[in-house]
Design a protein around this motif. Structure first.
Motif, short mmCIF file in Angstrom:
data_model
loop_
_atom_site.label_atom_id
_atom_site.label_comp_id
_atom_site.label_asym_id
_atom_site.label_seq_id
_atom_site.Cartn_x
_atom_site.Cartn_y
_atom_site.Cartn_z
N THR A 100 0.83 -1.20 0.00
CA THR A 100 0.00 0.00 0.00
C THR A 100 0.86 1.25 0.00
N ALA A 101 1.96 1.20 0.74
CA ALA A 101 2.85 2.36 0.78
C ALA A 101 3.42 2.67 -0.60
N GLU A 102 3.59 1.65 -1.43
CA GLU A 102 4.12 1.87 -2.78
C GLU A 102 3.11 2.59 -3.68
N VAL A 103 1.83 2.42 -3.41
CA VAL A 103 0.81 3.01 -4.29
C VAL A 103 0.03 4.13 -3.62
N VAL A 104 0.54 4.62 -2.47
CA VAL A 104 -0.22 5.62 -1.74
C VAL A 104 -0.39 6.91 -2.55
N GLN A 105 0.58 7.22 -3.39
CA GLN A 105 0.44 8.41 -4.23
C GLN A 105 -0.72 8.22 -5.21
N GLN A 106 -0.87 7.02 -5.74
CA GLN A 106 -2.02 6.75 -6.61
C GLN A 106 -3.32 6.93 -5.84
N LEU A 107 -3.30 6.52 -4.59
CA LEU A 107 -4.50 6.70 -3.76
C LEU A 107 -4.81 8.18 -3.58
N ARG A 108 -3.79 8.96 -3.35
CA ARG A 108 -4.02 10.41 -3.21
C ARG A 108 -4.66 10.97 -4.48
N GLU A 109 -4.09 10.61 -5.61
CA GLU A 109 -4.61 11.13 -6.88
C GLU A 109 -6.03 10.62 -7.14
#
Length: 218
Positions: A100-109
């Motif tokens: 999840t930490a690897e894709v957290v930026q995608q989550l923000r977007e």
């Protein structure tokens, strides 16, 4: 029959009758071709009962015993359902958190793309992002096996297995596992400074295991 066998001196006539029945089963009934014809299985079962099998309820009342086994197996699997999700969550959450930490930026977007920031924060209504699939395949067999061991199934219950458990209760297991994972997300410092919380949106079967889908809620 077992009682008579254990008290032969007290019931000699009954002992004689039981022996006569056994002789009849082994002799006349084994070769009968008239109305007294019996199949081999029935004769063997009768001999088993006469020779002490009457102490085993599964031999005396097989239909009742079968229903009892089913009810006990259902009870055991429901106990496993209580024990297995926390075990599975503690096992897979470190991997899920790392991914999840690897894709957290995608989550923000994804989160900010649902509604403009000024229209979301500070208001009571919730906004949920589209789910994101974590490329992480996991298996829960070892966790379920551990839970089965902890339940300590009694001897009269059929052998419990992760495969049979999945067939019977996989949807309930996934629902409870999601709840356990979400509790761990809520208490994870790594994501506490985000303007959204991370939730499991679904856990889906994949080619090599199960795959988590997460989303942002704010």
């Amino acid at each position: 029959f077992s009682f008579i066998s254990n008290h032969q001196s007290m019931y000699p006539r009954l002992v004689e009758n039981v022996r006569a029945i056994e002789t009849n089963i082994l002799g006349k009934l084994a070769t009968a071709t008239d109305y007294s014809t019996t199949d081999t299985y029935s004769r063997e079962k009768a001999l088993e009962l006469i020779r002490g099998g009457d102490k085993d309820d599964s031999l005396v009342c097989p239909p009742v015993w079968h229903q009892w086994q089913l009810s006990q197996s259902a009870w055991a699997y429901n106990r496993v359902l209580e024990v297995a999700p926390p075990i599975a969550a503690s096992t897979v959450f470190p991997l899920v958190k790392e991914k999840t930490a690897e894709v957290v930026q995608q989550l923000r977007e994804a989160f900010l793309g649902v509604q403009p920031k000024h229209a979301v924060f500070g208001q009571r209504r919730q906004v949920t992002s589209a789910p994101l699939e974590l490329e992480l395949d996991v298996s829960f067999d070892s966790s379920i096996e551990s839970a089965i061991g902890q339940v300590g199934v009694v001897s009269w219950v059929d052998h419990l297995s992760p495969q049979n458990f999945r067939k019977a209760l996989i949807q309930s297991f996934m629902s409870r596992l999601s709840h356990e994972i979400n509790d761990r997300f809520n208490n994870t410092e790594e994501f506490s400074r985000e303007e959204f919380s991370i939730k499991v949106s679904m856990i889906k079967r994949h080619e090599t295991g199960y795959r988590f889908h997460i989303c942002a809620k704010g």
